[in-house]
Design a protein around this motif. Structure first.
Motif, PDB file in Angstrom:
ATOM      1  N   VAL A  13     -11.696  13.447   2.965  1.00  0.00           N
ATOM      2  CA  VAL A  13     -11.883  12.562   1.826  1.00  0.00           C
ATOM      3  C   VAL A  13     -10.930  12.863   0.708  1.00  0.00           C
ATOM      4  O   VAL A  13     -10.342  11.990   0.094  1.00  0.00           O
ATOM      5  CB  VAL A  13     -13.332  12.672   1.317  1.00  0.00           C
ATOM      6  CG1 VAL A  13     -13.518  11.891   0.044  1.00  0.00           C
ATOM      7  CG2 VAL A  13     -14.288  12.212   2.388  1.00  0.00           C
ATOM      8  N   THR A  14     -10.755  14.165   0.441  1.00  0.00           N
ATOM      9  CA  THR A  14      -9.967  14.534  -0.721  1.00  0.00           C
ATOM     10  C   THR A  14      -8.490  14.456  -0.469  1.00  0.00           C
ATOM     11  O   THR A  14      -7.692  14.651  -1.366  1.00  0.00           O
ATOM     12  CB  THR A  14     -10.314  15.961  -1.163  1.00  0.00           C
ATOM     13  OG1 THR A  14     -10.058  16.855  -0.100  1.00  0.00           O
ATOM     14  CG2 THR A  14     -11.762  16.036  -1.587  1.00  0.00           C
ATOM     15  N   LYS A  15      -8.083  14.153   0.779  1.00  0.00           N
ATOM     16  CA  LYS A  15      -6.674  14.268   1.058  1.00  0.00           C
ATOM     17  C   LYS A  15      -5.977  12.968   1.375  1.00  0.00           C
ATOM     18  O   LYS A  15      -4.812  12.961   1.676  1.00  0.00           O
ATOM     19  CB  LYS A  15      -6.494  15.244   2.229  1.00  0.00           C
ATOM     20  CG  LYS A  15      -6.941  16.626   1.797  1.00  0.00           C
ATOM     21  CD  LYS A  15      -6.821  17.588   2.923  1.00  0.00           C
ATOM     22  CE  LYS A  15      -7.221  18.952   2.473  1.00  0.00           C
ATOM     23  NZ  LYS A  15      -8.255  19.521   3.257  1.00  0.00           N
ATOM     24  N   GLU A  16      -6.615  11.876   1.314  1.00  0.00           N
ATOM     25  CA  GLU A  16      -5.922  10.656   1.597  1.00  0.00           C
ATOM     26  C   GLU A  16      -5.070  10.258   0.433  1.00  0.00           C
ATOM     27  O   GLU A  16      -5.462  10.327  -0.711  1.00  0.00           O
ATOM     28  CB  GLU A  16      -6.916   9.534   1.909  1.00  0.00           C
ATOM     29  CG  GLU A  16      -6.184   8.277   2.271  1.00  0.00           C
ATOM     30  CD  GLU A  16      -7.119   7.206   2.783  1.00  0.00           C
ATOM     31  OE1 GLU A  16      -8.297   7.524   2.978  1.00  0.00           O
ATOM     32  OE2 GLU A  16      -6.663   6.094   2.967  1.00  0.00           O
ATOM     33  N   THR A  17      -3.853   9.834   0.699  1.00  0.00           N
ATOM     34  CA  THR A  17      -2.959   9.387  -0.358  1.00  0.00           C
ATOM     35  C   THR A  17      -3.465   8.090  -0.942  1.00  0.00           C
ATOM     36  O   THR A  17      -3.940   7.233  -0.240  1.00  0.00           O
ATOM     37  CB  THR A  17      -1.557   9.148   0.226  1.00  0.00           C
ATOM     38  OG1 THR A  17      -1.092  10.365   0.773  1.00  0.00           O
ATOM     39  CG2 THR A  17      -0.612   8.679  -0.856  1.00  0.00           C
ATOM     40  N   HIS A  18      -3.334   7.958  -2.223  1.00  0.00           N
ATOM     41  CA  HIS A  18      -3.786   6.747  -2.901  1.00  0.00           C
ATOM     42  C   HIS A  18      -2.669   6.178  -3.727  1.00  0.00           C
ATOM     43  O   HIS A  18      -1.804   6.882  -4.183  1.00  0.00           O
ATOM     44  CB  HIS A  18      -4.986   7.045  -3.807  1.00  0.00           C
ATOM     45  CG  HIS A  18      -6.124   7.609  -3.015  1.00  0.00           C
ATOM     46  ND1 HIS A  18      -7.083   6.824  -2.423  1.00  0.00           N
ATOM     47  CD2 HIS A  18      -6.426   8.882  -2.678  1.00  0.00           C
ATOM     48  CE1 HIS A  18      -7.939   7.587  -1.794  1.00  0.00           C
ATOM     49  NE2 HIS A  18      -7.556   8.835  -1.934  1.00  0.00           N
ATOM     50  N   ARG A  77       0.829  -1.207   0.000  1.00  0.00           N
ATOM     51  CA  ARG A  77       0.000   0.000   0.000  1.00  0.00           C
ATOM     52  C   ARG A  77       0.863   1.256   0.000  1.00  0.00           C
ATOM     53  O   ARG A  77       0.568   2.236  -0.693  1.00  0.00           O
ATOM     54  CB  ARG A  77      -0.952   0.012   1.201  1.00  0.00           C
ATOM     55  CG  ARG A  77      -2.128  -0.934   1.072  1.00  0.00           C
ATOM     56  CD  ARG A  77      -3.177  -0.671   2.134  1.00  0.00           C
ATOM     57  NE  ARG A  77      -2.688  -0.891   3.482  1.00  0.00           N
ATOM     58  CZ  ARG A  77      -2.680  -2.059   4.095  1.00  0.00           C
ATOM     59  NH1 ARG A  77      -3.125  -3.136   3.475  1.00  0.00           N
ATOM     60  NH2 ARG A  77      -2.219  -2.166   5.326  1.00  0.00           N
ATOM     61  N   TYR A  78       1.910   1.258   0.793  1.00  0.00           N
ATOM     62  CA  TYR A  78       2.792   2.422   0.838  1.00  0.00           C
ATOM     63  C   TYR A  78       3.547   2.583  -0.480  1.00  0.00           C
ATOM     64  O   TYR A  78       3.790   3.703  -0.935  1.00  0.00           O
ATOM     65  CB  TYR A  78       3.767   2.308   2.019  1.00  0.00           C
ATOM     66  CG  TYR A  78       3.127   2.682   3.336  1.00  0.00           C
ATOM     67  CD1 TYR A  78       3.331   3.938   3.900  1.00  0.00           C
ATOM     68  CD2 TYR A  78       2.283   1.799   3.999  1.00  0.00           C
ATOM     69  CE1 TYR A  78       2.728   4.296   5.103  1.00  0.00           C
ATOM     70  CE2 TYR A  78       1.666   2.149   5.200  1.00  0.00           C
ATOM     71  CZ  TYR A  78       1.893   3.397   5.739  1.00  0.00           C
ATOM     72  OH  TYR A  78       1.278   3.750   6.922  1.00  0.00           O
ATOM     73  N   LEU A  79       3.898   1.470  -1.090  1.00  0.00           N
ATOM     74  CA  LEU A  79       4.558   1.539  -2.399  1.00  0.00           C
ATOM     75  C   LEU A  79       3.605   2.086  -3.458  1.00  0.00           C
ATOM     76  O   LEU A  79       3.998   2.920  -4.277  1.00  0.00           O
ATOM     77  CB  LEU A  79       5.070   0.154  -2.797  1.00  0.00           C
ATOM     78  CG  LEU A  79       6.400  -0.269  -2.166  1.00  0.00           C
ATOM     79  CD1 LEU A  79       6.611  -1.775  -2.283  1.00  0.00           C
ATOM     80  CD2 LEU A  79       7.571   0.481  -2.820  1.00  0.00           C
TER      81      LEU A  79
END
Length: 337
Positions: free
Chosen positions: A332-337, A51-53
């Motif tokens: 919501v708009t700020k979570e890293t994806h 997930r971090y990658l």
């Protein structure tokens, strides 16, 4: 749809499959991280590293730096040790809660109602948010690692805005829970949210923007989003479903107390999903000795991109306060994806 997201005929989406090359990068990150104490070793399984990658587009050095920071945060904040009794007062109005159903893809559902804010304590609000995130993850099906957010804007007004909580929330969700958000549904957002979205949108990666969906109760086209994702008999009436039972704090408290009992067994070595061998207790270092600024980070001459939330926060603070959203909606708009 992401190229590494595998479709399932049973629940819609499974955990992303890992290629041989990607597994090699996971192993490389593990070597850079080194041995960890028990709870952090359980947290830092292969799925977590992946997930971090993915959050850093499979850049090993950037992902390692991000993961090390999360490990430090977890060691100090101890999110897995938060219990219901500590945060129950924050939950009384139903401002955030985990629904008792999954979406049609088997993802956990968190309901957020920013208009039901009942606390002025930034620390308390963030503590409860973290508890909710940990609880949702605890209750994910084995083949799932993401959740859906349903954000109900009924009763929301400018008085619900808190820049400080918004910034803290963005930091927690983006940096500590990357790739955990599968979809965020903004249900009947107010008009003054629209200019805020205009400000935020350019700073978000396309795949992040694609996970945010606007749904309006008076729009047949967007209402179909709800029908495609949820069983209407289980969905709350506030979102166009047939369940009008409403939030009951007493019943919810019972569920959370039962979940708290599962936490201890969850955070044992037997639950680790890592395919890599874990070090013995004798060679596990103390948390304080984990080098969060290793040579691998220092030797990375690439400029690590600033996170979207950091850029967004700077932009938002300088903008008119009337276009800022409430604490949870900004998350919501700020979570890293």
């Amino acid at each position: 749809m992401s190229s590494d997201l595998k479709k399932s005929s049973t629940n819609g989406f499974e955990k992303p499959s890992i290629s041989e090359e990607q597994q090699g990068k996971i192993n490389e990150v593990r070597k850079l991280i080194g041995p960890l104490p028990e709870k952090l070793a359980i947290f830092c399984n292969d799925a977590c590293v992946a997930r971090y990658l993915r959050a850093r587009n499979w850049n090993v050095k950037k992902a390692t730096k991000m993961l090390k920071a999360s490990l430090k945060w977890r060691a100090e904040y101890k999110p897995e040790e938060i219990r219901w009794e500590e945060v129950a007062h924050e939950a009384e109005t139903g401002k955030i809660y985990r629904s008792n159903y999954l979406d049609k893809h088997g993802r956990a559902v968190l309901v957020l109602r920013p208009g039901c804010q009942n606390s002025k304590s930034t620390k308390g609000q963030i503590r409860y948010l973290v508890y909710c995130m940990e609880n949702a993850i605890l209750n994910l099906p084995p083949d799932q690692e993401q959740m859906v957010w349903l954000i109900d804007y009924n009763g929301y007004s400018l008085s619900n805005i808190s820049v400080k909580v918004t910034q803290e929330t963005a930091h927690i969700l983006q940096d500590q829970y990357p790739e955990r958000l599968g979809l965020a549904i903004l249900y009947d957002p107010p008009k003054f949210f629209e200019p805020f979205w205009t400000v935020v949108k350019p700073f978000l990666e396309p795949k992040t923007r694609d996970k945010v969906k606007f749904v309006y109760s008076d729009n047949p086209n967007t209402k179909k989003t709800m029908e495609d994702l949820f069983d209407k008999d289980l969905l709350e009436s506030a979102f166009g479903g047939n369940d009008d039972s409403g939030f009951n704090i007493a019943k919810y408290a019972e569920r959370m107390r039962e979940d708290d009992k599962k936490v201890i067994s969850f955070w044992t070595r037997g639950n680790s999903q890592s395919t890599a061998p874990q070090p013995t207790e004798a060679c596990v270092p103390a948390v304080d000795s984990i080098n969060l600024n290793s040579d691998s980070d220092a030797s990375d001459n690439e400029k690590v991109e600033s996170s979207p939330s950091e850029e967004i926060n700077s932009e938002v603070v300088s903008s008119d306060k009337n276009i800022m959203v409430a604490d949870q909606s900004d998350n919501v708009t700020k979570e890293t994806h």
